[in-house]
Design an enzyme around this catalytic site. Structure first.
Site, short mmCIF file in Angstrom:
data_model
loop_
_atom_site.label_atom_id
_atom_site.label_comp_id
_atom_site.label_asym_id
_atom_site.label_seq_id
_atom_site.Cartn_x
_atom_site.Cartn_y
_atom_site.Cartn_z
N HIS A 47 41.92 54.66 -18.63
CA HIS A 47 41.15 53.53 -19.19
C HIS A 47 39.69 53.94 -19.38
O HIS A 47 38.78 53.25 -18.93
CB HIS A 47 41.20 52.29 -18.28
CG HIS A 47 42.48 51.52 -18.43
ND1 HIS A 47 42.80 50.81 -19.55
CD2 HIS A 47 43.51 51.38 -17.57
CE1 HIS A 47 43.99 50.26 -19.38
NE2 HIS A 47 44.44 50.59 -18.20
N HIS A 48 39.49 55.08 -19.99
CA HIS A 48 38.13 55.53 -20.27
C HIS A 48 38.17 56.62 -21.34
O HIS A 48 39.25 57.12 -21.68
CB HIS A 48 37.46 56.07 -18.98
CG HIS A 48 38.19 57.22 -18.36
ND1 HIS A 48 38.85 57.14 -17.15
CD2 HIS A 48 38.38 58.49 -18.79
CE1 HIS A 48 39.41 58.29 -16.87
NE2 HIS A 48 39.14 59.13 -17.86
N ALA A 49 37.00 56.95 -21.83
CA ALA A 49 36.84 58.11 -22.72
C ALA A 49 35.72 58.96 -22.16
O ALA A 49 34.92 58.50 -21.34
CB ALA A 49 36.51 57.64 -24.14
N HIS A 94 41.82 57.17 -23.14
CA HIS A 94 43.16 57.55 -22.69
C HIS A 94 43.57 56.74 -21.46
O HIS A 94 42.75 56.40 -20.61
CB HIS A 94 43.30 59.05 -22.44
CG HIS A 94 42.22 59.68 -21.62
ND1 HIS A 94 40.94 59.91 -22.09
CD2 HIS A 94 42.24 60.12 -20.35
CE1 HIS A 94 40.23 60.48 -21.14
NE2 HIS A 94 40.97 60.61 -20.06
#
Ligand code: T46
Length: 134
Positions: A47-49, A94
């Protein structure tokens, strides 16, 4: 968006061996190795980039799914081979999910841990990729 690489694999009746040589197989200098394990059923991770970080992800035991999102489209891949790596470059949101029991996700990363390289808010991520596109 999805880019995978099959690393060398040697198998015989005594088992299998896969190796990864930084200079030959990975398009960045490996600065850090970490692994994710003991993941609970139905847990979601990621839950981040990242702004700069490049990574190769491989499920060296069991399997898991990875959603990749570039802000315009999303794709999902199942990682279920210890000899297959998934490249996750900068500006890709992702999410990892559906870990099988006992799964181990190994990650080769291009830089040490740096929280300022993370974008952990999805709206901020969409603004970031939109600005970069201009
Ligand atoms: C990624 C995906 C695939 C550290 O202190 N050092 C480290 O090298 C890492 C990777 C994490 N941490 C700390 C930061 C958090 O307090 O460990 C905690 C859990 O990290 P996070 O919630 O970011 O874990 P995941 O599984 O959601 O994401 C990890 C990586 O952090 C991330 O870069 O791309 O795996």
């Amino acid at each position: 968006m999805i880019s995978t690489k099959d690393f060398p694999k040697f198998s015989d009746s005594s088992g299998s061996l896969t190796f990864i040589e930084g200079e030959n197989h990975i398009p960045f200098t490996i600065s850090r190795v970490y692994y994710v394990y003991d993941v609970a059923e139905n847990a979601l991770r990621g839950h981040h980039a990242h702004k700069q970080l490049e990574q190769y992800l491989m499920c060296v035991h069991g399997s898991c799914s990875v959603w990749m999102d570039n802000g315009k489209s999303k794709e999902k891949i199942r990682l279920d081979s210890p000899s297959t790596g998934l490249y996750v470059g900068p500006s890709i949101w992702h999410v990892m999910e559906d870990f099988s029991p006992g799964a181990v996700l190994l990650v080769l990363a291009s830089a040490p841990y740096d929280e300022s390289d993370y974008i952990r808010d999805y709206e901020e991520f969409l603004r970031y990729v939109k600005e970069k596109d201009v």
